[in-house]
Design a protein around this motif. Structure first.
Motif, PDB file in Angstrom:
ATOM      1  N   LYS A 123       0.917  -1.203   0.035  1.00 13.43           N
ATOM      2  CA  LYS A 123      -0.070  -0.059   0.031  1.00 13.43           C
ATOM      3  C   LYS A 123       1.034   1.268   0.066  1.00 13.43           C
ATOM      4  O   LYS A 123       0.424   2.294  -0.674  1.00 13.43           O
TER       5      LYS A 123
ATOM      6  N   ASN B 275       0.707   4.140  -2.833  1.00 12.39           N
ATOM      7  CA  ASN B 275       0.476   5.314  -2.318  1.00 12.39           C
ATOM      8  C   ASN B 275       1.379   6.603  -3.095  1.00 12.39           C
ATOM      9  O   ASN B 275       1.024   7.770  -3.083  1.00 12.39           O
TER      10      ASN B 275
ATOM     11  N   TYR C  99      -7.932  -0.919  -5.192  1.00  9.38           N
ATOM     12  CA  TYR C  99      -7.174   0.119  -4.226  1.00  9.38           C
ATOM     13  C   TYR C  99      -6.634   1.442  -4.810  1.00  9.38           C
ATOM     14  O   TYR C  99      -7.102   2.531  -4.216  1.00  9.38           O
TER      15      TYR C  99
ATOM     16  N   ARG D  26      -8.213   5.736  -4.620  1.00  7.71           N
ATOM     17  CA  ARG D  26      -7.074   6.841  -4.300  1.00  7.71           C
ATOM     18  C   ARG D  26      -7.459   8.158  -5.616  1.00  7.71           C
ATOM     19  O   ARG D  26      -6.352   8.739  -5.557  1.00  7.71           O
TER      20      ARG D  26
END
Length: 354
Positions: free
Chosen positions: A283, A287, A324, A328
């Motif tokens: 992650k 990011n 995921y 974002r």
């Protein structure tokens, strides 16, 4: 008190070490609730009779462990008699509510073994607020800044170690108020307290009532992944201006939208054998991809298992990365599972940032 403060600073430093050995926790994990009760008596008692002036109390504690070493708890205790003070003619003379930091010395010095030991030593320290209720005996109620320091001699019970029984000797200070001037740790303002308690640790998202180890990575798998990454880098360095498929990771795109593919455009996400869950490290890498970027994702699997299972697993890995990134604000153009690529360990998803 300076030594006590240094002790808690060291405990905070130990937090980082512990966090590297256990699975990432959700915000709702590692909470517990407990009740306790016992007696308290002044550390210094005029005219003797130290043990003849015991004040029974009962309390509630709610807390959370942030790592196997460090935690925080809120505790509130009610005191029922007036000894050695003048009677207020009330059932509860006063209460003391504290915010306590906890340090599991057994896990700090001995390491966390994967589940709680049968017996552990836990230190606690904190500040609080004490309140004595008003009555005709007193002109008004009394409030005071308090502090508590103690040791829990804890026994973890049951097959899942969900219950904990502890015996706790502690010292509680009235730092100010109650007729005292200034703020001071003074034995004449302190009470010795001996309590016993029972704690229930709520079930966590990992299926247990305690911290669980994060699965380690096989060194052969790490070596194979590093070798594959180095091979990709070598291939790119030899053909910096050509538009090609990078080992079935980046698909060929139309010549009108071609740009040079660089290593820094690729993000590699590794998975445990047979798994498609994102780790904390994965992650963190994802990011770094900025909101609004377009990406193409390819999932792969290792040679172990049958082709149909590997195809589903590789697609699941591509999908979990895609979901995921979408949360974002990243735009996923394609997420494809490629099954097994090559003959070595290849449990990863590769993200091409356009």
């Amino acid at each position: 008190m300076k030594k006590l403060a240094l002790l808690f600073v060291a405990a905070m430093m130990a937090t980082a070490v512990s966090a590297q050995t256990v699975k990432e926790s959700k915000t709702s994990d590692n909470f517990y609730i407990g009740i306790n009760g016992g007696v308290a008596t002044k550390m210094t008692s005029p005219g003797g009779g130290w043990l003849n002036k015991l004040n029974p109390n009962a309390g509630l504690r709610i807390g959370r462990y942030f790592t196997p070493v460090f935690g925080l708890a809120v505790e509130s205790n009610a005191y029922f008699t007036n000894k050695p003070y003048t009677s207020l003619k009330t059932v509860v003379r006063g209460i003391n509510t504290s915010l306590l930091g906890t340090v599991n010395f057994s896990n700090w010095f001995g390491g966390y073994p994967g589940q709680p030991r049968c017996f552990e030593v836990i230190g606690l320290y904190g500040l609080g607020w004490g309140h004595t209720f008003d009555h005709e005996v007193l002109v008004k109620s009394i409030d005071a800044l308090t502090s508590k320091a103690g040791i829990d001699l804890a026994f973890n019970l049951g097959a899942k170690k969900a219950w904990q029984f502890y015996v706790e000797p502690a010292v509680v200070w009235a730092l100010n108020g109650a007729g005292y001037e200034g703020v001071e740790y003074n034995i004449n303002r302190a009470a010795f307290q001996l309590n016993a308690g029972i704690v229930y640790k709520f079930r966590n998202s990992n299926g247990t009532h305690n911290f669980a180890f994060a699965p380690g990575r096989d060194q052969a798998e790490v070596d194979a992944l590093n070798a594959q990454i180095n091979a990709l880098r070598d291939e790119l360095s030899r053909k910096p201006k050509e538009v090609e498929v990078i080992k079935e990771v980046v698909k060929e795109v139309p010549t009108t939208t071609v740009r040079e593919v660089k290593v820094e455009d690729l993000v590699f996400v590794t998975f445990a054998q047979g798994k498609s869950e994102l780790t904390f490290d994965s992650k963190a890498a994802l990011n770094n991809i900025k909101q609004g970027k377009h990406v193409q994702i390819v999932g792969t699997a290792s040679p172990e298992g049958n082709p149909e299972l590997n195809q589903r697993l590789s697609q699941a890995r591509a999908d979990v990365v895609a979901e995921y990134l979408k949360t974002r604000g990243v735009i996923v153009d394609e997420a494809t599972g490629k099954g097994v690529q090559g003959t070595t360990s290849n449990r990863l998803a590769v993200v091409y940032v356009k």
